[in-house]
Structure formats: C-alpha cells, structure tokens
Design a protein around this motif. Sequence first.
Motif: not given
Lengths: 491, 521
Positions: A112, A148, A151-152, A155-156, A162-163, A166-167, A170-171, A174
Amino acid sequence: MFPVLSLVLATLLLGTVVTFVAGRYARWVALATSIVFLAETAALIWQYPGWPGYTSGAVPGFAFQESYAWIHLGWLQVNYTVGVDGISLVLILLTAVLQIATVVYSWEETRRPGPWFGLVLLTCLGCVGVFVALDILLFFLFWEAVLVPMFFLIGYWGGPRRRYASLKFFVYTHVASIVMLVGLLGLVFYSGATSFDYSSVYLAGHGLMTVTQTFLFLALFFGFGVKFPVVPFHTWLPDAHVEAPTGGSVLLAGLLLKLGGYGLIRWAVLILPLGFHEAQPVLFVIAFATIAWGSIVSLAQRDLKRLVAFSSINHMGIVLLAIALGSSLGLLAAVLLMFAHGVVSALLFMVSGSVHHTYGTRDIPSLGGITPSTPVLATMTMVGSLASLGLPWLISFPAEFTALLATWDGLAYWVLLPLGILVVTAAFYIWMMQRMLFGPPRGIPETVHDLPWFEAAGMGLLVALTIVLGVLPFLLVNLITSSPIAGFPGP
Amino acid sequence: MDASSFIGPFVPELLLLGAALLIFLLDVLGIRRNETLSTVAVAGTTLALLSVLGDLGFAPLSVFATLPANVIDAAPSTTGLYAFTSLGLIFQGIFLLSALLVSLASASRPSGEKGAPIFYGLLLLATVGMLLVAVATDLIFLLLAIEVTSIATYLLVAYHRREARSLEAAMKFFIIGALSTVLSFYGASLLFGAYGTTNLVAIGHATGAVGYPVLVLLGYGFLVAGLAFKVTLVPFHAWAVDVYDGAPSDVSAFLAGVTKKIGLFAYFLVFLGPVLYLRTVGGSSPFAGGPIDLGGTLTITLAVLAVVTMTVGNLLALLQKEMKRMLAYSSISQAGYMLIGVTIGTAPAITGATMQIFAHVLMKGGAFLVVAGVGALGVGPLIDDWKGLGTRRPLLGAAFALMLLSLAGVPLTVGFVSKFVLFSAAVQAQGYYIWLAVAGLLNSALSVFYYARVLKVMFFDTAPAPSTPPVTDALPAGGLGYGRAIAIGFIAVTIVAVGVYPQPILGAIQSAAQHFVVVGA
C-alpha cells in the motif's frame, strides 16, 4: 505579507492528499512534495531576518507571522497564529531533511504505497505545524495530529508485535497529551490571558503566582516528558521503535521526540519562569536518571534497533539536562543536540533496518564481520555510531560539547556524571561495531547484497549532513542564537 | 387568539405531523415502497429543518422563517406553556437533522418489510415530541412532550416484533420508561405543592423564596431520578444497553443519538433556573444558612452523577465484545460529559454541552448507521467480526474511523471541538469545577483504549477466511444502499468540516446560550 508559512503547510497538506490517492505514483508525488518542502525551508532560512531585525506582528520576536481569527466566543479567543524563530527553523529544516530521506529510503515500499507515503507526509505536516504554531490550541492540535498517522504507520507496517506496540504508543502519549491540555487550559484561564495566542499567554503566564506556576509547569512537563521520553515514562519507546517499520522509527526518533523538547522550551520554560525555577531540581534528577538509565540499559541490548532506541533515551536525557540548566548556552546546546540526534538516530535506525533486510536478523551476537560482504552498509553503521558517541568533526560533537560546557557553567562538578556516562555510550557503540562489523564473518547468508541504491541514498544524505554540519556547526549556531529566546528572557 | 398566531409558531411540528399522516395514508392506499416512504419522511423533516434554520436567523433561509422575530428570546413569561428560545430552536435543528439522517439512511432498509410505514410514521411522531420538548416552559407540558416521544420509541424498538431480542428490549424500555414517567410526575406534583405553579420560569424565581425545603428537595430529587432514566445517567442506565442492542441498528442510532438529548434539554430547563438563581442570590436564600442548601445540594448531586456516569460508562465499554454494546456504553459515558454543562451552568458551559450534543448526534448516530450498514453486509455483531474491514472497504472504514476518532476527541474533529469548549468552560469557571474538567479529560483518555482497539481490529488485523455472503440482496453503493451511503458520507464530512472551522456553529450556540442563561435565571 505573503503567507509563507501557510504556504509550507498547504504544500504538505496537498502533497499528503494527492499521495494518498496516487497509488503506484505515490512515491513520485511524495518525492516532489519533499523537494518543494525542502526548497521552501531553504528559502525561509535564507529570508529569515534574525533578531532583532523585525519587531512587527502580533507576537514580537517571530518572523513570517500570520494571524487569522478562528474561534471567537468572547471568553474563548482562538486564532490561527503562526510564526517562526531560529529554533523553529532549525527543527523545520530537520523535518524537511528527514522527510526526504525517509521517502527515498522507503522508495520500494510495496505494501500500500499510497497510504504509506501519505502517512509519512502527514506525520511531517503535524511536526511542522507544532514548530510554527503560536497559539495554544493550534499547537495542541498539530501535536495530537501527529499521533494518528504514527499509530497507523506502526500498526499496519510494523513488526510481529505491532498491534500491541501501536496501541501502547497511542494510549501512552495520548494520556500525556491530555494532562498537558489541562495544564495549557489552566495556563490560559488562571492567568486571565485574553486569548490563546503565544504573546498574551506569555505575558499573563509571567504574572501568575509561584505556586500556580509550579503546578502548571509540572502538568506541562508531564505531557512533554512522556514524548521526550524521560525515565520513568519511557517504556513506550523501545516497544514502539522495535515494532515500527524503519521509516516509522526514523520519524519517531528523529521528529516526534523533538516535539517534547521543543514544547518544553517554547510553552513551559519560557512562559512559566517561576514554576520552572521551582521545578529545576526535579528536572535535574530526572535528566540524570534518564541519561544513566538509557546508557546502561543500552549496554545490555542484543537487538541493534533496541540498542539505538535506548541510546535515544540517553541522548534525550542530555537534551533535558541542557534545557533544565535554564541558561542561554544550555538552550543553544539543547537545540543543537535535538538537531544532531534527529539526524544521527535517523541514520542509525536506517542502518538497523538495512541490517535486518540484508541479514534477516538484528541480533548483534549472531552477526559478525559484515564489512567485507556489505562495505557500504558497514561504512554507514560506522559513521552513525561514531557520530552518536560524539566524535569530533561529526555533528554531535559541537552539540555535546556545548551541553557539557553549559552544565559546567550551571552545575560545576556535576558535569562529571554526564561525562562519565559518555564513556559508557562510547563503550556500547564501539563494542557493537567490534562484534558486528569486524572479526571473522558469522551468520552471513550466501546470497548477500550490499545496499540497494535508494537505501544508500537515503542514508548518504544524512551522512553528508552529519559531516558538513560537524565541520561547520556555526551554520546552525548562528540561526539559533539569532532567536530572541536563545538570549533569555524572551520577547 | 387568531389561528395564524397559534399555528405560526408550530409549523415544523405540523409539517412532521402532516408527513406522518401522509405516510399512514399511503399505507392504507397500499403504497408501501420503502423508497417512497423514506422520500416523504425526508421531505417532511427537510422542510421542518429549513423552517427552524430560517427562524434561527440564518440569512439565506429567511424565506422559510415562520416565527415573528420578537417572539424569539422574548422576556420570560411566568404563565405560558411554551416559549421560543434560540437555544430551543438549535435543539430543534439538532433533532430534525438526526431524524432527517435516519430517514435518509432507512431508504436502504430491505424493501418489502411489512412495517415500513409504521417505522417512518413513528419516527416522525417521536420527532414531534422532541420538538415540543425544546419549546416547553411548563413542567407538565415538558413531561407530556417527553411522553409523546417515549411512546413512539417504545414501539420503534419493538419494530422487529418476531424477534425475541427486540421484544425483550421493547418490554424493558417500556417498563423502565413508565417508571421514569411516574417518578418525574411525582416530583412535579411535589414542586407544585411547594410553589403552586408548574411554570418553570415561575418556579425558578420562587426557588429562593419558598419555605418548604424538604418538599422542594424531594421534588427535585424525584425529577433528577425520573429524567436521569431518559439521559441514561448511572445508576439509572441499566436499560439502555439492552435496548440499544436489541433494537434495529438504525433505531438504535436514533435512540442513542437523539432521544436521550431531550432528557438533557429537560435537565437544562428544570435545573438551570433554580441552580443559577440560588447560586447568584446565595446569601439571601432562605436555604443558604438553613438546614438544607438546595443550590449546593443540586450542584453536587449533578456533579457526582456526571462523574460517575462517564467513568462507569467508559469502564463498562472497555469490557464489551460486541460492537453495539460497546457503542451503547460509550453513549452512556458521553451523557456524563454533557451533564458537566448543566452542573456548571454558565453560558460557556451550556455552549460546550450543546456542542457536545450536536457532536454526539453526528458521531454516535453515524456510528450506528455504519453498524446497520455493516450488518447488512453480513458481518457479525462482535468487534472481532470486523477484522480487516478497514482494508477491505477503505471508504467505509475511513468514515467509521473518523467517527471513532471524533468520539475519542482527536483534534480536527467535531468531537474534539465540543470537548475542548466544554472542558475549557469548566476550567474557566474555576473553583472546584476544574475537577470536572480533569475527570472528563481522564475519562476521554480512558475511552481511547476501546476506540483505538476497534481501529486496530479494523485496520491491522487480517481478515478472516471469506465471510458469509451478504444476507440482503446486493444494494447499490457497494452493498450499503444510496441512502445510507449518503447519510454516512454527509456525517463524515460534517465531522471534519465543523472540526476544522467550528466558528459559525459555536458562535450561534454561544449567543443562544447567553440568552438562555439570562432568561433562565
């Protein structure tokens, strides 16, 4: 005056949007955007009048100002106000350089490519926004907007965990931002500032009582400190870095960490001088802890990327120490260090990414003697490591030297502590090079190729900058010292 | 009183009533095509919305204005049943907008359902009740208007009457609703006993001067509880999740997005007057030095309800495995944020709360519409069933991601603007109110966990083996149907547009809130 800063932001925004939908042409659009952005940055620096060459505009001391009404409710006056001084310009330059290096380095991204390059540009857009914003809400908006895309990106495109990473990223960040927001809102409403603009908050903030200033400063410091990251709020960083894709790590270490330092200088130290003074001992303790922790933990790392991540913590600790000194020399050192670390850590993260592609592992003990098979990669590793440990003629040296000088000025013999740690830093880099680059070849697959051209080009750009600015540091120093805030107190 | 002066003010309500009657008439005539009915409902709500916007003084729509300018925000009367405040008109606009979006999205419901006319008719009738709530100045008028909405929504929830889940939800909704009505009316009767009037303005003025503190306190206590059911405040929230979960998703959108906002507006009307009054007169109130400090008691009660509601809602949302239940709990926690505005009661706080309500209608309504659409695509109810949806359906995924980010309060979305204004208002009010801001901010940090988790599932987790084929016939617009696609797209664009430039809407709400606070006190 022509709205140049808005033009820069618009360039990046347009580039981001087009890149997202450009499909397989995404990399070309991203490259074109990066080149235009770099050219615009160069023009900004060229045209920058320096202090005190200008005094006009809503916020004294900043060049290329623009201010438009945004949300006006009487009790809530928010403007779109932007402007730059030398410090912002240095960091914008860093953004431009890292953006182009990242785009080139990830030239062959096949998963992508549209969203990938788009998110890279978006991250840079957010960082530039933070560096030019002169309104609290605008600043906070860009600050959060960076989260944001990152995070992507993690995460991607990230690694196996990675999951989770990324979480956590972010948390963690934030929550920190939200504490910071309480501080910022308190700053506006408790000081009775007439608007969210930098100038009115600056004046009103200075008028607050010491107790209020201290509480607000600590709230702000928590927000900025997590981004830094300082011990003990650093645990998100190794996870995020190890799992992030190389381009993500580059932006994370090179740019996102600098947001913390920049925010601390611009929105906390200068606005709440009494609070800063009260909090100084806390800052020193945290800075020393961060320096020591980052360095000692690095010694124990087997994973190259984790090692670079922990050495980032160590370097950002020195940045915090320099800021905490509260002198102009310390401030100069902090900005220089941020730039140097931005370039060098980006280079080292690219190195660890390339080592991973080339050898299928980043585990230092299972690799050895890679120099004969991949000479270019080995050279890049060497330049990056030597720069990171502060070898003269490379970019980190003037920065670290200034930092140590400022520490001697401010804290006298306490300077021995960071000095001692510098030896440890040198040790873990040299030990890493010794094991990985030299000695008998180990863990080298049959069909090994040296770097592809685009990875070499991305790193080469950073290597060139490391050397040029290492030899000619005054290019940066002049820019920084021509800012009003480099010569405390500010506007 | 000649006819025009009576009909004039109620043009939007009459338009909706007309549309509802037309729909029932079409049913009798045998015209039951879903698209036709949806068109009628959309046309009715659009006209009503235009009229309300015209009344609000939105220049390009002034031809649709039906209220004389001197009626809006006129000096409060202590006898009338209704009055037109610009804040009430803004709420009418919000209610109509959401009814419009739900009717539009319902054009994509499977055609040939038997109850379609009933669905649209009830939707419009429920909206009529809401519009009346927004103009009420009398306690009985207010509670009756709420009843109109409630009865219509009981039936809407039971719309799938063959499904046990739907029926159970409707039954719960009905019983709890009846209980809440009883409590509210009992509270109203106690207040009438104390004050000798049911006019809210008169009550507000008399609050400080009446010497039956226990009676008044009990009356307000029952009203707090009765209306709290409508607003889904913890601990009066237990029904909400089962009902939102059991109802068809677009009905849930309507319920979670809108109907509880009438309860909130009722809170504005009922509590703001006395709270503000007692706070301003303070020392001269017979209660101030007496055994019961009514103003303080009410403020503390509301503050505790607000904090408990958002915290419990968020904590329970964290534990949910089903998408609709997660959204339902997050909806409960959002009610807590809105209550902050009532608790503080200043014009900025009312502005923030109203903006939060507007934002919530878009975000939560939109999210349930996406859930409805995704359900029609054959995706299961669990959050884990959404794996890979974001990469498989990038546009739908992006729209849903926007709604979640907005719910989480990420900048450049309307959800950020509303929270920003609300929490700024709390900090600006200073004193102990700053702790409401801190509690709200910590809660929004907490909420990031479960929103980000959904994003993670949608975008980062790989899709399972090819999912079951869609249960409905393939609809246009990629299986969503045009109506739903347009509604979702509109919401997504509005979330960003208002998030980037909120000044027009915020400015209007702020000036309305200023009038309202002056009138209410």
